[in-house]
Write an enzyme that holds these catalytic residues in place. Structure first.
Site, mmCIF file in Angstrom:
data_model
loop_
_atom_site.group_PDB
_atom_site.id
_atom_site.type_symbol
_atom_site.label_atom_id
_atom_site.label_comp_id
_atom_site.label_asym_id
_atom_site.label_seq_id
_atom_site.Cartn_x
_atom_site.Cartn_y
_atom_site.Cartn_z
ATOM 1 N N HIS A 171 -3.322 46.475 13.957
ATOM 2 C CA HIS A 171 -3.562 45.198 14.636
ATOM 3 C C HIS A 171 -4.584 45.308 15.766
ATOM 4 O O HIS A 171 -5.038 44.275 16.280
ATOM 5 C CB HIS A 171 -2.260 44.639 15.212
ATOM 6 N N ASP B 206 1.550 47.375 4.965
ATOM 7 C CA ASP B 206 2.470 47.002 6.033
ATOM 8 C C ASP B 206 2.933 45.555 5.846
ATOM 9 O O ASP B 206 2.275 44.760 5.173
ATOM 10 C CB ASP B 206 1.753 47.161 7.376
ATOM 11 N N HIS C 193 2.856 43.223 7.906
ATOM 12 C CA HIS C 193 1.970 42.293 8.604
ATOM 13 C C HIS C 193 0.515 42.569 8.254
ATOM 14 O O HIS C 193 0.122 43.715 8.039
ATOM 15 C CB HIS C 193 2.154 42.421 10.117
ATOM 16 N N ASP D 65 7.957 48.781 7.114
ATOM 17 C CA ASP D 65 8.611 47.544 7.521
ATOM 18 C C ASP D 65 8.692 46.507 6.410
ATOM 19 O O ASP D 65 9.187 45.397 6.638
ATOM 20 C CB ASP D 65 7.958 46.952 8.766
#
Length: 341
Positions: free
Chosen positions: A157, A192, A194, A281
């Site tokens: 990110h 991931d 996200h 995740d």
């Protein structure tokens, strides 16, 4: 498999973070790394401390003013005459217009959200996390078939000039850029939960690095502002950014449909090397998960990635269900290693 981790990566110990209107207990905690290191040792992986490759390969990806901010902000924060707390955290988020006069204005520019407090040791932990990524990239560049960068804090990110989503330095992008010294075409596959909007931003106008991301629909879900399927790249990079969002509540079968789509994109691009941004995740019990991947599913994912038979740097991203990390890591690397030897 060669594994890289520096003990100082565990020094970052956030006390809280802000998300969706609430202060929350941190999920990106040192125990994540401890569990993954234990899994690496249990699998017989040689866990090595990375060499120090210096700041230059990090600055090849990140703005130098941002790097200076990360290195100095905590000292400046603590030097304020009022008690501003033990961690630098902004309550103002303004990139532009911003005169950058004073530490609060700098934090408004360089901290993109409330999930990235900067403590006394955050810079050191993030720096060595990036060095682990560089060490894994160097090993693959020098002929290793694969290497694991056990990165913590995670990185995907992190933007060119801003921290966000628990991420400070973009480890996967740093590794991909380092691989370009030997490999003409590098792909980054992000699995991931996200979307890695930082990786997308860094390579969005480039055609030498393909970014493919499988992630939860970002509508009202982090990062919220990017990760949609109509974001395809810009300029020379048009067509070299591929987002494959999944509806929330997707099954494991739906996840692997997206994996199949991603693998087709990789084969079409024909990369010389691969960076895998590996997030645990997507596990069904993870507090961040919106899909239902099982422990066995990570073994299947590893098998599919290994079947590409590409020089591969595996960069650790998310995974916050502490109790499952070791089992999920063993499953993934078991599947990957079944084809890689």
């Amino acid at each position: 498999m060669l594994t890289y981790f520096h003990p100082d990566q565990s020094l970052h110990h956030p006390r809280t973070y802000f998300s969706r209107g609430r202060m929350r207990m941190p999920q990106e905690v040192p125990e994540r790394a401890a569990r993954l290191v234990a899994a690496a040792f249990a699998m017989g992986f040689p866990v090595r401390e990375p060499d120090d490759f210096g700041i230059a390969p990090i600055a090849a990806v990140h703005d130098t003013h941002y790097l200076r901010f990360l290195e100095t902000v905590h000292r400046e924060w603590k030097a304020m005459p009022e008690d501003w707390g033990d961690e630098a955290m902004s309550n103002i988020f303004v990139r532009e217009p911003n005169a950058l006069r004073g530490v609060l204005a700098q934090a408004a520019r360089h901290l993109a959200d409330g999930s990235c407090p900067v403590g006394e040791h955050t810079w050191r932990a993030a720096y060595w996390s990036a060095q682990s990524a560089l060490a894994a990239a160097a090993a693959v560049r020098d002929g290793a078939p694969a290497a694991y960068a056990l990165c913590r804090p995670p990185g995907h990110h992190a933007r060119v000039d801003a921290a966000g989503g628990f991420c400070y330095l973009n480890n996967a992008a740093i590794a991909a850029q380092a691989l370009r010294a030997r490999h003409a075409r590098v792909a980054v596959l992000d699995t991931d939960m996200h979307h890695g909007q930082g990786i997308q931003e860094i390579f969005y106008a480039r055609r030498d690095v393909l970014y493919v991301s499988i992630h939860g629909d970002p509508t009202n879900f982090y990062p919220a502002v990017a990760g949609f399927d109509d974001e395809r790249g810009a300029g020379e990079g048009l067509g070299y950014n591929v987002n494959l969002p999944m509806p929330h509540g997707s099954s494991e079968a739906a996840f692997f449909e997206r994996v199949d789509d991603a693998l087709r994109e990789l084969r079409r691009f024909a990369p010389d090397a691969l960076v895998l941004s590996l997030g645990f995740d997507v596990y069904r019990d993870d507090p961040q998960s919106q899909v239902a991947v099982t422990t066995d599913g990570f073994g299947r994912l590893g098998h599919l990635i290994g079947a590409l038979r590409l020089p591969t740097v595996i960069v650790q991203e998310g995974g916050y269900h502490i109790e499952s990390l070791e089992a999920n890591a063993r499953s993934f690397f078991g599947g990957f290693g079944a084809l890689r030897g």
